[in-house]
Design a protein around this motif. Structure first.
Motif, PDB file in Angstrom:
ATOM      1  N   SER A 246       0.854  -1.190   0.000  1.00  0.00           N
ATOM      2  CA  SER A 246       0.000   0.000   0.000  1.00  0.00           C
ATOM      3  C   SER A 246       0.886   1.235   0.000  1.00  0.00           C
ATOM      4  O   SER A 246       2.060   1.171   0.374  1.00  0.00           O
ATOM      5  CB  SER A 246      -0.925   0.015   1.221  1.00  0.00           C
ATOM      6  N   GLU A 247       0.333   2.344  -0.407  1.00  0.00           N
ATOM      7  CA  GLU A 247       1.119   3.577  -0.462  1.00  0.00           C
ATOM      8  C   GLU A 247       1.493   4.063   0.934  1.00  0.00           C
ATOM      9  O   GLU A 247       2.604   4.516   1.169  1.00  0.00           O
ATOM     10  CB  GLU A 247       0.330   4.661  -1.195  1.00  0.00           C
ATOM     11  N   LYS A 248       0.570   3.949   1.874  1.00  0.00           N
ATOM     12  CA  LYS A 248       0.807   4.385   3.245  1.00  0.00           C
ATOM     13  C   LYS A 248       0.386   3.276   4.200  1.00  0.00           C
ATOM     14  O   LYS A 248      -0.405   2.404   3.858  1.00  0.00           O
ATOM     15  CB  LYS A 248       0.030   5.671   3.561  1.00  0.00           C
ATOM     16  N   ARG A 249       0.918   3.338   5.407  1.00  0.00           N
ATOM     17  CA  ARG A 249       0.513   2.431   6.465  1.00  0.00           C
ATOM     18  C   ARG A 249       0.277   3.220   7.745  1.00  0.00           C
ATOM     19  O   ARG A 249       0.825   4.314   7.934  1.00  0.00           O
ATOM     20  CB  ARG A 249       1.557   1.337   6.706  1.00  0.00           C
ATOM     21  N   LEU A 250      -0.510   2.651   8.632  1.00  0.00           N
ATOM     22  CA  LEU A 250      -0.883   3.303   9.882  1.00  0.00           C
ATOM     23  C   LEU A 250      -0.043   2.736  11.017  1.00  0.00           C
ATOM     24  O   LEU A 250      -0.010   1.520  11.215  1.00  0.00           O
ATOM     25  CB  LEU A 250      -2.370   3.097  10.167  1.00  0.00           C
ATOM     26  N   ILE A 251       0.613   3.614  11.749  1.00  0.00           N
ATOM     27  CA  ILE A 251       1.410   3.232  12.922  1.00  0.00           C
ATOM     28  C   ILE A 251       0.753   3.876  14.141  1.00  0.00           C
ATOM     29  O   ILE A 251       0.713   5.106  14.264  1.00  0.00           O
ATOM     30  CB  ILE A 251       2.875   3.685  12.792  1.00  0.00           C
ATOM     31  N   PHE A 252       0.252   3.043  15.051  1.00  0.00           N
ATOM     32  CA  PHE A 252      -0.397   3.556  16.262  1.00  0.00           C
ATOM     33  C   PHE A 252       0.649   3.800  17.336  1.00  0.00           C
ATOM     34  O   PHE A 252       1.553   2.986  17.540  1.00  0.00           O
ATOM     35  CB  PHE A 252      -1.440   2.552  16.770  1.00  0.00           C
ATOM     36  N   HIS A 253       0.514   4.927  18.011  1.00  0.00           N
ATOM     37  CA  HIS A 253       1.448   5.315  19.059  1.00  0.00           C
ATOM     38  C   HIS A 253       0.967   4.757  20.401  1.00  0.00           C
ATOM     39  O   HIS A 253      -0.156   5.028  20.833  1.00  0.00           O
ATOM     40  CB  HIS A 253       1.568   6.830  19.132  1.00  0.00           C
ATOM     41  N   LYS A 254       1.858   3.994  21.032  1.00  0.00           N
ATOM     42  CA  LYS A 254       1.575   3.419  22.337  1.00  0.00           C
ATOM     43  C   LYS A 254       2.745   3.745  23.242  1.00  0.00           C
ATOM     44  O   LYS A 254       3.868   3.296  23.005  1.00  0.00           O
ATOM     45  CB  LYS A 254       1.372   1.906  22.213  1.00  0.00           C
ATOM     46  N   ALA A 255       2.475   4.531  24.275  1.00  0.00           N
ATOM     47  CA  ALA A 255       3.564   5.058  25.108  1.00  0.00           C
ATOM     48  C   ALA A 255       4.276   3.961  25.881  1.00  0.00           C
ATOM     49  O   ALA A 255       5.489   4.006  26.067  1.00  0.00           O
ATOM     50  CB  ALA A 255       3.025   6.117  26.070  1.00  0.00           C
ATOM     51  N   CYS A 256       3.549   2.969  26.346  1.00  0.00           N
ATOM     52  CA  CYS A 256       4.133   1.934  27.215  1.00  0.00           C
ATOM     53  C   CYS A 256       3.964   0.592  26.519  1.00  0.00           C
ATOM     54  O   CYS A 256       2.993  -0.127  26.769  1.00  0.00           O
ATOM     55  CB  CYS A 256       3.436   1.946  28.572  1.00  0.00           C
ATOM     56  N   GLY A 257       4.916   0.239  25.652  1.00  0.00           N
ATOM     57  CA  GLY A 257       4.790  -0.986  24.880  1.00  0.00           C
ATOM     58  C   GLY A 257       6.096  -1.704  24.639  1.00  0.00           C
ATOM     59  O   GLY A 257       6.248  -2.341  23.591  1.00  0.00           O
ATOM     60  N   ASP A 258       7.037  -1.637  25.575  1.00  0.00           N
ATOM     61  CA  ASP A 258       8.314  -2.332  25.423  1.00  0.00           C
ATOM     62  C   ASP A 258       8.219  -3.739  26.012  1.00  0.00           C
ATOM     63  O   ASP A 258       7.494  -3.984  26.982  1.00  0.00           O
ATOM     64  CB  ASP A 258       9.429  -1.556  26.132  1.00  0.00           C
ATOM     65  N   VAL A 259       8.990  -4.648  25.433  1.00  0.00           N
ATOM     66  CA  VAL A 259       9.044  -6.013  25.948  1.00  0.00           C
ATOM     67  C   VAL A 259       9.838  -6.011  27.254  1.00  0.00           C
ATOM     68  O   VAL A 259      10.979  -5.527  27.308  1.00  0.00           O
ATOM     69  CB  VAL A 259       9.673  -6.966  24.917  1.00  0.00           C
ATOM     70  N   LEU A 260       9.239  -6.532  28.302  1.00  0.00           N
ATOM     71  CA  LEU A 260       9.852  -6.512  29.633  1.00  0.00           C
ATOM     72  C   LEU A 260      10.778  -7.708  29.813  1.00  0.00           C
ATOM     73  O   LEU A 260      10.522  -8.802  29.301  1.00  0.00           O
ATOM     74  CB  LEU A 260       8.770  -6.533  30.711  1.00  0.00           C
ATOM     75  N   GLU A 261      11.836  -7.489  30.562  1.00  0.00           N
ATOM     76  CA  GLU A 261      12.779  -8.564  30.867  1.00  0.00           C
ATOM     77  C   GLU A 261      12.291  -9.334  32.093  1.00  0.00           C
ATOM     78  O   GLU A 261      11.919  -8.738  33.110  1.00  0.00           O
ATOM     79  CB  GLU A 261      14.161  -7.977  31.133  1.00  0.00           C
ATOM     80  N   VAL A 262      12.298 -10.647  31.981  1.00  0.00           N
ATOM     81  CA  VAL A 262      11.829 -11.523  33.058  1.00  0.00           C
ATOM     82  C   VAL A 262      13.034 -12.011  33.846  1.00  0.00           C
ATOM     83  O   VAL A 262      13.996 -12.554  33.263  1.00  0.00           O
ATOM     84  CB  VAL A 262      11.016 -12.699  32.498  1.00  0.00           C
ATOM     85  N   ALA A 263      12.985 -11.830  35.153  1.00  0.00           N
ATOM     86  CA  ALA A 263      14.104 -12.257  36.003  1.00  0.00           C
ATOM     87  C   ALA A 263      14.137 -13.772  36.163  1.00  0.00           C
ATOM     88  O   ALA A 263      15.208 -14.389  36.113  1.00  0.00           O
ATOM     89  CB  ALA A 263      14.018 -11.569  37.360  1.00  0.00           C
ATOM     90  N   SER A 264      12.998 -14.401  36.364  1.00  0.00           N
ATOM     91  CA  SER A 264      12.952 -15.853  36.545  1.00  0.00           C
ATOM     92  C   SER A 264      11.564 -16.370  36.191  1.00  0.00           C
ATOM     93  O   SER A 264      10.583 -15.614  36.195  1.00  0.00           O
ATOM     94  CB  SER A 264      13.312 -16.239  37.985  1.00  0.00           C
ATOM     95  N   PHE A 265      11.510 -17.696  35.896  1.00  0.00           N
ATOM     96  CA  PHE A 265      10.252 -18.386  35.593  1.00  0.00           C
ATOM     97  C   PHE A 265      10.020 -19.470  36.638  1.00  0.00           C
ATOM     98  O   PHE A 265      10.957 -20.057  37.184  1.00  0.00           O
ATOM     99  CB  PHE A 265      10.302 -19.027  34.204  1.00  0.00           C
ATOM    100  N   ASN A 266       8.754 -19.725  36.871  1.00  0.00           N
ATOM    101  CA  ASN A 266       8.361 -20.816  37.762  1.00  0.00           C
ATOM    102  C   ASN A 266       7.066 -21.410  37.213  1.00  0.00           C
ATOM    103  O   ASN A 266       6.299 -20.725  36.524  1.00  0.00           O
ATOM    104  CB  ASN A 266       8.159 -20.310  39.192  1.00  0.00           C
ATOM    105  N   ALA A 267       6.813 -22.661  37.489  1.00  0.00           N
ATOM    106  CA  ALA A 267       5.637 -23.339  36.954  1.00  0.00           C
ATOM    107  C   ALA A 267       5.155 -24.391  37.936  1.00  0.00           C
ATOM    108  O   ALA A 267       5.884 -24.824  38.852  1.00  0.00           O
ATOM    109  CB  ALA A 267       5.950 -23.969  35.603  1.00  0.00           C
ATOM    110  N   SER A 268       3.912 -24.780  37.738  1.00  0.00           N
ATOM    111  CA  SER A 268       3.334 -25.829  38.589  1.00  0.00           C
ATOM    112  C   SER A 268       4.046 -27.158  38.368  1.00  0.00           C
ATOM    113  O   SER A 268       4.241 -27.930  39.316  1.00  0.00           O
ATOM    114  CB  SER A 268       1.834 -25.968  38.310  1.00  0.00           C
ATOM    115  N   SER A 269       4.436 -27.445  37.146  1.00  0.00           N
ATOM    116  CA  SER A 269       5.178 -28.665  36.826  1.00  0.00           C
ATOM    117  C   SER A 269       5.754 -28.511  35.426  1.00  0.00           C
ATOM    118  O   SER A 269       5.407 -27.561  34.698  1.00  0.00           O
ATOM    119  CB  SER A 269       4.263 -29.911  36.901  1.00  0.00           C
TER     120      SER A 269
END
Length: 653
Positions: A246-269
């Motif tokens: 397409s000639e143009k595309r739409l980019i939506f502005h989102k102020a808080c949208g960075d991928v967060l770093e996870v310190a550790s994972f835990n699970a039931s099993s």
């Protein structure tokens, strides 16, 4: 016949009763409600909403009626946007019509149909309550109606049908109403790469997670250069299409949208897989990171109450989640899940979304390869986030990433309260020592120390200023003395130069140069010099010309005293008076030299301009002087060479 007439009258009475109930008192109706069999997609909230006729955008049914009551908070007014009105035309819109009534002002808008449309797509009312009535009779065609509303606070309300191609500017900010998610319209793209400009704008905003369909809200986007291919994606309950360039595309502005770093994972099993060769593969909780290559986290067979926990290390503002399946040769994925959060890892709170009545169930993946995004509106503020699968395909297997940012610590501004100083008893006979300044608190206990510090600072500044002034005055006194000692000897050739005068050439002060009269003839000054006068300066007209004498005023320590002079022309005969010299200029420079003969200009040569200054000329017969203006020769025909160019001294009276 009577029976038939009674049946007809009964049917007419029922129809009239039905119409009266629809147009009855508004106070008896629930706020934001709908009634009738002709209502289509409807989502009404206190701040915005969307309503449509049944089967929209298909043909609306015959003999239907729907009544909506729109109400916004008190103190606001309603804005209505007509997205689409396609009702079969008729005279006065008798067959199918749309009518709007304002009960507070007692005004109506309409009726509207295909041949009688509203004058403008945006209707601004002065009321917070509006009733919308739609009815239809027998007809053949027509899509029906689509209407959106919002409060008067966002003036840039748009319809759910507006596309990105409707705007030409690069940056767009509009208000999307609630309920655009289920309106017909196509979107192409994904939250990461953007959307084609032919996409329905508000629907794409819901897909991108910028707004919630249950609330609507303000949308800010930019139109950038298009890309070659738009991939399809599933996000926030919407599927986008796969589209081309397409000639143009739409980019939506989102102020808080960075991928967060996870310190550790835990699970039931987790699952320890043993393949046919006896090799063990561990599907541990750490395999749940979205960026991990290979297999994902998976639970043990038979696990029903499985959960996956993510520790962010510190409190974060979480605005969304991205999930993915096993991404291996196995087709494992989670189809739906719930989310809960905790700040200490012990007390957990389920996420309930905008309604807040029951736990929200998010739509998950439909295969094991694609990523699915879901937004948290409102966001989650927590350190621990737990994902609890509800439905899955074959086995619980999951890869997860959280989206958000650092929580903003915004403190509400405190109201300004001026400090009131403590009351200190002051004698009535003496006035207060200071005038209180509004808004500045003065502590009487610290007033003495503050005053002492101010006095010390003021005294220090005054002392520094005095020292600087004293140094400046001493420097000014030493400078004239050095100039005087150099100016006295400046007109003479010296065998040994003074170390002070050799540093720079100081011009003689104006008060030390003087021309004074003497009894001797001017010619005698070229042969001998009086011991009480300074050596004269010589003015040379041209090479070989006769120098003219000029003297300095004698010093006071040589016995000379200032004569008493009443006026400039009153000169005592027994005292010598010295005329102050003209200001030193380059044209009066006097080189040193003592030629033997009297100077005369060479015949035929012009007189230099530098000697044309105002000089005294001897008046014939009486020994006086006659001054010519501008240094021109006297009108009696005297020439410049008729007398020696020298200083003429006044005779004593």
């Amino acid at each position: 016949m009577r029976a038939g007439g009674g049946a007809a009258r009964g049917a007419l009475a029922v129809a009239l009763l039905r119409r009266c109930l629809l147009l009855g008192p508004l106070g008896m109706r629930p706020a934001g409600g709908q009634e009738g069999d002709g209502c289509g997609h409807t989502l009404l909230t206190p701040h915005s909403g969307t309503l449509s006729s049944k089967n929209y955008p298909g043909t609306y049914p015959n003999h239907t009626t729907c009544r909506w009551r729109l109400r916004t908070p008190p103190g606001t007014s309603l804005l209505l946007v007509f997205g689409d009105i396609d009702l079969e035309p008729s005279e006065h819109c008798a067959h199918s019509s749309l009518l709007l009534a304002d009960p507070q002002a007692g005004t109506t808008y309409g009726p509207y149909c295909r041949n009688t449309v509203p004058p403008a797509p945006l209707l601004v009312t002065n009321s917070s309550v509006v009733t919308v009535l739609f009815n239809s009779t027998s007809h053949r065609s027509g899509r029906g109606l689509l209407l959106s509303y919002a409060t008067s606070q966002p003036p840039d309300l748009v319809s759910c049908l507006v596309r990105g191609t409707h705007y030409a500017q690069e940056h767009v900010s509009v208000y999307c109403p609630a309920g655009c998610k289920d309106i017909e319209g196509d979107i192409w793209g994904s939250p990461s790469q953007g959307y084609r400009d032919t996409s329905v704008l508000c629907k794409a905003a819901v897909h991108a997670g910028v707004i919630a369909d249950e609330l609507g809200g303000q949308v800010t986007l930019s139109r950038e250069k298009g890309i070659t291919l738009y991939d399809s994606a599933f996000a926030n309950g919407l599927h986008s299409k796969r589209g081309s360039l397409s000639e143009k595309r739409l980019i939506f502005h989102k102020a808080c949208g960075d991928v967060l770093e996870v310190a550790s994972f835990n699970a039931s099993s987790w699952w320890h897989e043993v393949d046919t060769l006896g090799q063990v593969r561990a599907w541990v909780a750490e395999r749940a990171a979205l960026g991990t290559s290979g297999h994902s986290w998976a639970t043990q067979p038979g696990s029903e109450d499985a959960w996956l926990e993510l520790d962010l290390g510190t409190r974060r503002n979480v605005t969304g989640i991205i999930t993915k399946g096993s991404s291996e040769q196995y087709d494992y994925y989670v189809m739906s899940y719930r989310v809960s959060s905790s700040r200490d890892g012990k007390n957990w709170r389920p996420y309930r979304g905008t309604g807040g009545q029951e736990d929200k169930v998010f739509e998950g993946n439909t295969n094991s390869q694609e990523e699915v995004s879901n937004a948290f509106i409102p966001p989650i503020v927590a350190r621990y986030v737990r994902v609890t699968p509800q439905r899955w395909h074959q086995r619980v297997a999951l890869k997860v990433a959280l989206v958000g940012c650092q929580p903003a610590r915004v403190r509400a501004p405190r109201p300004y309260v001026p400090s009131i100083p403590k009351e200190v008893p002051v004698p009535t006979s003496s006035p207060a020592s200071h005038t209180p300044i509004p808004g500045v608190a003065l502590d009487p206990e610290k007033a003495g120390s503050t005053l002492l510090v101010m006095l010390l600072i003021g005294g220090f500044v005054l002392l520094c200023s005095s020292l600087l002034l004293l140094a400046f005055l001493c420097h000014r006194r030493r400078k004239p003395a050095a100039e005087l000692s150099c100016g006295i000897t400046k007109g003479y050739p010296k065998l040994e130069s003074s170390p002070v005068c050799s540093l720079q050439s100081l011009p003689p002060p104006g008060t030390t140069l003087a021309s004074f009269p003497t009894v001797a003839a001017p010619g005698d000054l070229s042969q001998s010099h009086s011991p009480e006068y300074a050596e004269p300066d010589l003015v040379q007209l041209s090479p070989g010309s006769q120098p003219g004498p000029s003297t300095f005023k004698p010093l006071l320590d040589e016995g000379y005293t200032l004569p008493l002079v009443v006026s400039h022309y009153d000169v005592p005969g027994k005292y010598h008076e010295y005329a102050e010299p003209l200001p030193p200029e380059p044209e009066y420079a006097t080189p040193f030299g003592e030629p033997d003969g009297p100077p005369r200009p060479s015949p035929g040569l012009p007189v230099p301009i530098s000697v044309r200054y105002d000089a005294p000329t001897p008046r014939p017969g009486n020994g006086g002087t006659e001054r010519t203006a501008g240094g021109a020769p006297s009108p009696e025909g005297a020439q410049l060479g008729d007398w020696p160019l020298s200083h003429v001294y006044h005779e004593a009276l």
